[in-house]
Design a protein around this motif. Structure first.
Motif, short mmCIF file in Angstrom:
data_model
loop_
_atom_site.label_atom_id
_atom_site.label_comp_id
_atom_site.label_asym_id
_atom_site.label_seq_id
_atom_site.Cartn_x
_atom_site.Cartn_y
_atom_site.Cartn_z
N ILE A 48 43.34 45.09 64.00
CA ILE A 48 43.74 44.46 62.75
C ILE A 48 42.53 44.38 61.82
N ALA A 49 42.78 44.45 60.53
CA ALA A 49 41.72 44.26 59.53
C ALA A 49 42.09 43.04 58.69
N ILE A 50 41.12 42.16 58.50
CA ILE A 50 41.32 40.97 57.68
C ILE A 50 40.33 41.07 56.53
N LEU A 51 40.88 41.22 55.32
CA LEU A 51 40.08 41.57 54.15
C LEU A 51 40.07 40.48 53.10
N ASP A 52 38.88 40.17 52.60
CA ASP A 52 38.75 39.27 51.45
C ASP A 52 39.29 40.03 50.24
N VAL A 53 40.12 39.37 49.45
CA VAL A 53 40.73 40.04 48.31
C VAL A 53 39.71 40.40 47.24
N MET A 54 38.83 39.46 46.92
CA MET A 54 37.90 39.73 45.82
C MET A 54 36.49 39.33 46.19
N LEU A 55 35.55 39.93 45.50
CA LEU A 55 34.15 39.59 45.71
C LEU A 55 33.84 38.34 44.91
N GLN A 56 33.25 37.37 45.57
CA GLN A 56 32.94 36.10 44.90
C GLN A 56 31.66 36.16 44.09
N HIS A 57 30.67 36.84 44.61
CA HIS A 57 29.34 36.79 44.00
C HIS A 57 28.85 38.18 43.60
N GLY A 58 29.74 39.06 43.27
CA GLY A 58 29.33 40.42 42.95
C GLY A 58 29.20 41.21 44.23
N PRO A 59 28.97 42.49 44.10
CA PRO A 59 28.93 43.35 45.28
C PRO A 59 27.72 43.03 46.16
N GLY A 61 25.24 44.29 48.65
CA GLY A 61 24.74 45.54 49.16
C GLY A 61 25.01 46.74 48.29
N GLY A 62 25.57 46.53 47.11
CA GLY A 62 25.63 47.63 46.17
C GLY A 62 26.98 48.23 45.87
N ASP A 63 28.00 48.07 46.72
CA ASP A 63 29.28 48.66 46.34
C ASP A 63 30.19 47.56 45.79
N ALA A 64 31.15 47.94 44.99
CA ALA A 64 31.99 46.96 44.29
C ALA A 64 33.43 47.01 44.77
N MET A 65 33.67 47.43 46.00
CA MET A 65 35.03 47.52 46.50
C MET A 65 35.55 46.13 46.83
N ASP A 66 36.79 45.85 46.40
CA ASP A 66 37.42 44.60 46.80
C ASP A 66 38.38 44.89 47.94
N GLY A 67 39.06 43.85 48.41
CA GLY A 67 39.95 44.01 49.55
C GLY A 67 41.09 44.99 49.30
N TYR A 68 41.61 45.01 48.08
CA TYR A 68 42.70 45.95 47.76
C TYR A 68 42.23 47.40 47.86
N PHE A 85 45.24 39.83 54.16
CA PHE A 85 44.32 39.49 53.07
C PHE A 85 43.95 38.02 53.13
N LEU A 86 42.67 37.72 52.93
CA LEU A 86 42.18 36.36 52.74
C LEU A 86 41.92 36.17 51.26
N THR A 87 42.25 35.01 50.75
CA THR A 87 41.97 34.76 49.35
C THR A 87 41.88 33.26 49.07
N ALA A 88 41.08 32.94 48.11
CA ALA A 88 41.02 31.56 47.61
C ALA A 88 41.94 31.40 46.40
N ARG A 89 42.56 32.47 45.99
CA ARG A 89 43.46 32.40 44.84
C ARG A 89 44.67 31.57 45.18
N THR A 90 45.15 30.80 44.20
CA THR A 90 46.25 29.87 44.47
C THR A 90 47.45 30.00 43.55
N THR A 91 47.41 30.93 42.61
CA THR A 91 48.54 31.03 41.70
C THR A 91 49.75 31.63 42.42
N GLU A 92 50.90 31.37 41.90
CA GLU A 92 52.14 31.90 42.48
C GLU A 92 52.11 33.43 42.50
N GLN A 93 51.59 34.03 41.43
CA GLN A 93 51.52 35.50 41.36
C GLN A 93 50.67 36.07 42.49
#
Length: 95
Positions: A48-59, A61-68, A85-93
């Motif tokens: 299984i892979a558990i991925l953070d949805v977005m980068l909190q503090h910028g990339p 180590g140099g790459d800018a890939m997010d969880g998506y 996916f892990l996320t701190a986002r809380t909106t319905e969307q």
């Protein structure tokens, strides 16, 4: 032993997750960059892979890939295991 890959750019969160699941009997790899996550997935074939949805503090180590983007790259490489996916986002969307 079940194998988990975590992608999380915040080192403290990643350390907490990997320690907890390691102590719970899982084989765990942690990646702070998208490049590292893809390399670890290719090398170790996690269950299984558990991925953070977005980068909190910028990339980290140099790459800018997010969880998506990592999810898309994993699927394109033939990774057919579950992805959560892990996320701190809380909106319905986001939910």
């Amino acid at each position: 032993m079940p194998r988990i890959l975590f992608f999380e750019d915040e080192s403290e969160v990643l350390e907490t997750l990997t320690k907890f699941f390691s102590k719970s009997g899982f084989e765990v790899w942690g990646a702070r960059t998208g490049t590292d996550a893809l390399e670890l997935a290719d090398r170790y074939h996690p269950d299984i892979a558990i991925l953070d949805v977005m980068l909190q503090h910028g990339p980290a180590g140099g790459d800018a890939m997010d969880g998506y983007e990592i999810c898309r790259a994993l699927r394109q490489s033939g990774f057919d295991r579950p992805i959560i996916f892990l996320t701190a986002r809380t909106t319905e969307q986001d939910k």
